[in-house]
Design a protein around this motif. Structure first.
Motif, PDB file in Angstrom:
ATOM      1  N   GLU A 244     -11.282   3.473  -4.365  1.00  0.00           N
ATOM      2  CA  GLU A 244     -11.888   2.585  -4.821  1.00  0.00           C
ATOM      3  C   GLU A 244     -12.972   2.543  -4.900  1.00  0.00           C
TER       4      GLU A 244
ATOM      5  N   GLY B 232      -4.044   3.286  -7.227  1.00  0.00           N
ATOM      6  CA  GLY B 232      -3.216   3.981  -5.976  1.00  0.00           C
ATOM      7  C   GLY B 232      -1.534   4.068  -6.195  1.00  0.00           C
ATOM      8  N   ILE B 233      -1.161   4.653  -5.790  1.00  0.00           N
ATOM      9  CA  ILE B 233      -0.306   5.187  -5.699  1.00  0.00           C
ATOM     10  C   ILE B 233       0.972   5.553  -5.019  1.00  0.00           C
TER      11      ILE B 233
ATOM     12  N   PHE C 179       2.525   1.842  -9.225  1.00  0.00           N
ATOM     13  CA  PHE C 179       1.110   2.331  -9.461  1.00  0.00           C
ATOM     14  C   PHE C 179       0.379   1.031  -9.417  1.00  0.00           C
TER      15      PHE C 179
ATOM     16  N   LEU D 163      -3.842  -1.039  -9.622  1.00  0.00           N
ATOM     17  CA  LEU D 163      -4.812  -1.006 -10.718  1.00  0.00           C
ATOM     18  C   LEU D 163      -5.706  -1.738 -10.565  1.00  0.00           C
TER      19      LEU D 163
ATOM     20  N   LEU E 137       2.404  -1.926 -10.488  1.00  0.00           N
ATOM     21  CA  LEU E 137       3.941  -1.845 -11.253  1.00  0.00           C
ATOM     22  C   LEU E 137       4.783  -0.427  -9.863  1.00  0.00           C
TER      23      LEU E 137
END
Lengths: 302, 480
Positions: free
Chosen positions: B343, B355-356, B380, B382, B403
């Motif tokens: 971030e 992030g992932i 994923f 955001l 997601l």
């Protein structure tokens, strides 16, 4: 503090790519081949139009099995012959618990008397006119009563008053006809191993009282009177007119639904959409538990 | 001073161990709070607000007390697709002698409920210090809009044909919308070290009912004396957090204990007509596990400098202890999932984060009797945060989204020319009409019973995939 440029757009693009790629794939075909011994195959994808029910719904195709007793007096000895009859019955409900019956005989079998059996050929059985009669059901749940009207079945004759008119005694009587189209008057029955043939007319009057046992079965007792007149014979004891009677309280019946609906057995083994007599004969009388003759039932009452 | 802190730590631990309410599957699946969800589930070591109650209770002691409310909703497009059934395997109609209800009488068409439901709910959390700088007490709740106290269950094998007649997602289905409550406390005995402990709660129902069926002729009439108690099952939360290099390098280690939401008990049934028989009255035991959250161990490392932060989390989940809805060990594998997030400042009062992550599926290939549906997931995240001044207070308003994309997967039932009869302990695809089934009238075996007959919804195979997206908003206020 310093701002950090993040590549959120790259993440978004990655997510979008993933969305396109991650739908549920085509399911596999599986390793099991189709087999074709199962009449219900391919029915599974659709919900049934009628679910299983414990209540009896009359409308449909049923098999009626009944067992009647005939006592024959031979040389002062009283012997019993038990007759098993299978009928294909179409039921149709009418208001007020009235149920219309249309029945066809499919199979009639008699136990032998002193080792000699009487065969009722299929040509006779299948040429017996269909019967129309009604019954009254007091309800649709187990325990409800079932009573038929008196039903008269005539073989090889036309009577103005089927129930009370005197039966013809001669083959030349104009009321007699060649029911099985074999060139002989009346209906032709065969005794023993084709030892001789007898040409008969017959009137059977029956009335049945039973109870609903399940949504697919009605069973009970009945009263029957069967009178058979021998019009002629090819010889031997076929020409004899025996003294016969039907002992009271010995007839019983079962009505079994057989069209596969409402949890019933489905006898439509050839899958043509209808149960026919051939399929009923294949099913037979054995599932109904026929009994053996008992001569004691025919002993004269003191 | 130190003995006082240790006493307080013990007291805080006792308080949380003896307190009350819930479960964490929505929080476990997506992350707790805007920051964690936006970083794809990473960042436990960064959390120091009420959402740390789930991810890292020890972290609370490093942060200012505050309150937070939020709303989160999810669109669930995960689904299963069933393979077309080959002809000849349906349960035949053998009349009154059928060992099982024929296929033609199913109440639901096969596969009609193959899509998992979405969910929505509110999150409410708060931490307090009670005026003590090194002590924090916190509470966090997820309250689904679909109702509190949902308990759903499905059979994973052929028995489900009589109900939904479909294959259901084992982890990402109805259980995501379960109400959750967690409480925790933390102390900071050293400037760089904090420890925390807490408890999460799940609904536990005990139901013992007495049922009378006065007439077999009319089974729709029954009389019931109901005895149902709803309580809670509890599971511990323990964590430690450490910060070094002027709080820039941060670590946390969190253990979340195994938790079940269950329904247990029995129905005692009297049926008129069976009195005097040995089995009268009938006892129908119930053992349903509507939720099962496994033991989890989360290790998080983060670097925070100014408004920039980066985190890497890894979580071990003991799915091998997973009990399915019928309280049976499901045979899952333990998993190790990872997530990374960053971030940074977007503008003067704005932060953006992303992030992932990757969560491997614990579910093995479903070649036998069971149909547990689950996929490995790419995650994923955001998020955006904006500081807003209202009446002299600084509020942090966040929006977040995540997601999870399923890695497509297919299962095929292993072929066998001689399937075993269905019974307890049988793991292979099983025959519901055993070949030796006899016609009671004739005593002969029935031709319709030969070979495999199965109504297993997952026969002969199925696939699963799709995605689930969660999004929400959150408002937080820090006070002293």
């Amino acid at each position: 503090m310093r701002a950090l440029p993040l590549r959120s757009s790259a993440l978004t693009a990655l997510a979008c790519l993933a969305l396109v790629a991650c739908g549920a794939p085509e399911p596999p075909e599986g390793d099991y081949p189709a087999v074709f011994h199962d009449a219900a195959a391919a029915d599974d994808v659709e919900a049934p139009d009628s679910g299983p029910a414990s209540d009896l719904v009359p409308d449909g195709t049923w098999v009626m099995w009944h067992e009647t007793s005939t006592c024959v007096k031979v040389l002062s000895i009283h012997l019993e012959s038990v007759t098993q009859t299978l009928l294909l019955v179409k039921l149709q409900s009418s208001p007020g618990g009235v149920v219309q019956h249309t029945s066809r005989d499919c199979l009639i079998e008699q136990t032998p008397i002193v080792g000699v059996s009487t065969t009722i050929p299929l040509a006779v059985v299948e040429s017996i006119p269909s019967q129309n009669y009604v019954a009254v059901l007091s309800g649709s749940q187990p325990g409800a009563t079932y009573s038929t009207q008196r039903n008269v079945e005539l073989w090889a004759m036309n009577l103005t008053d089927p129930e009370f008119e005197e039966l013809p005694k001669e083959a030349t009587d104009p009321r007699v006809y060649d029911q099985d189209n074999d060139g002989n008057p009346g209906a032709t029955l065969i005794l023993g191993a084709n030892q001789c043939s007898m040409y008969v007319v017959q009137r059977a009057i029956a009335q049945w009282n039973g109870k609903v046992e399940s949504g697919t079965r009605i069973a009970g007792m009945g009263n029957n009177i069967t009178t058979q007149i021998v019009l002629g014979a090819t010889g031997g004891f076929c020409a004899s007119q025996y003294d016969t009677r039907n002992p009271p309280d010995t007839a019983r019946f079962v009505m079994q639904r057989v069209d596969g609906l409402h949890g019933a057995l489905n006898l439509d083994t050839n899958q043509d959409g209808e149960v026919d007599c051939e399929e009923v004969r294949a099913y037979g009388s054995a599932p109904f538990g026929p009994r053996e003759p008992d001569n004691a039932r025919c002993e004269p009452q003191p | 001073m130190r003995p006082l802190r240790i006493q307080a730590a013990c007291l805080g631990t006792l308080v949380v161990l003896s307190s009350a309410p819930a479960l964490a599957d929505e929080l476990t699946a997506f992350g707790a709070g805007a920051r964690s969800v936006g970083m794809a589930g990473a960042g436990a070591a960064l959390l120091d607000d009420s959402y740390a109650v789930h991810a890292n209770p020890a972290g609370m002691a490093f942060g200012q007390p505050g309150v937070s409310v939020g709303f989160v909703g999810a669109v669930n497009r995960l689904k299963t697709r069933l393979s077309e059934r080959p002809a000849g395997y349906d349960l035949p109609d053998l009349g009154a002698s059928s060992p099982a209800i024929p296929s033609r009488y199913r109440l639901s068409a096969r596969g009609s409920q193959s899509r998992a439901p979405g969910f929505s709910g509110f999150t409410v959390g708060a931490t307090i210090s009670a005026g003590i700088d090194w002590l924090r007490l916190g509470v966090l709740a997820f309250i689904p809009t679909t109702g509190i106290g949902n308990q759903n269950s499905f059979y994973s094998d052929e028995r489900e044909q009589y109900f939904s007649n479909s294959v259901h997602l084992a982890i990402y289905g109805e259980r995501l919308s379960t109400q959750q409550t967690l409480i925790a406390g933390s102390v900071r005995p050293l400037r760089w070290l904090s420890i925390g402990a807490g408890m999460r709660f799940a609904i536990e129902t005990r139901s013992n009912n007495h049922v009378l069926v006065p007439s077999q002729a009319n089974n729709s009439v029954q009389y019931i004396d109901m005895r149902t108690e709803t309580g809670v099952d509890t599971a511990p939360l323990v964590s430690a957090a450490a910060r070094f290099l002027d709080d820039r390098l941060r670590f946390s280690l969190t253990w979340r204990g195994e938790l079940q939401s269950s329904l247990r008990g029995a129905n005692t049934v009297q049926i008129n007509g069976f009195q005097g028989t040995p089995q009268y009255p009938f006892s129908q035991p119930m053992n349903i596990v509507a939720e099962h959250a496994p033991h989890q161990l989360n290790l998080s490392a983060a670097w925070a400098q100014g408004s920039f932060a980066a985190a890497l989390d890894t979580t071990w989940s003991q799915w091998s202890g997973y009990r399915d809805d019928t309280d049976r060990i499901a045979g899952f594998h333990d998993t190790l999932s990872v997530a990374a997030g960053v971030e940074g400042r977007l503008a003067k009062r704005s932060l953006v984060r992303g992030g992932i992550g990757y969560r491997p599926s614990p579910v093995p290939e479903q070649t036998g009797r069971t149909n547990y549906a689950d996929n490995s997931m790419w995650v994923f995240g955001l998020g955006l945060s904006q500081e807003v001044m209202i009446a002299g207070m600084t509020l942090d308003v966040s929006a977040f989204g995540q997601l999870q994309a399923a890695v497509p997967r297919s299962h095929t039932k292993a072929f066998s020319s001689s399937s075993p009869a269905c019974a307890d302990g049988v793991a292979a695809l099983c025959d519901e009409i055993p070949d030796d089934t006899k016609d009671p009238a004739t005593g002969k075996t029935m031709p319709e019973a030969q070979g495999l007959q199965t109504g297993n919804p997952g026969f002969p195979g199925w696939s699963s995939g799709g995605w689930i997206a969660a999004a929400g908003v959150q408002v937080s206020w820090r006070y002293r």
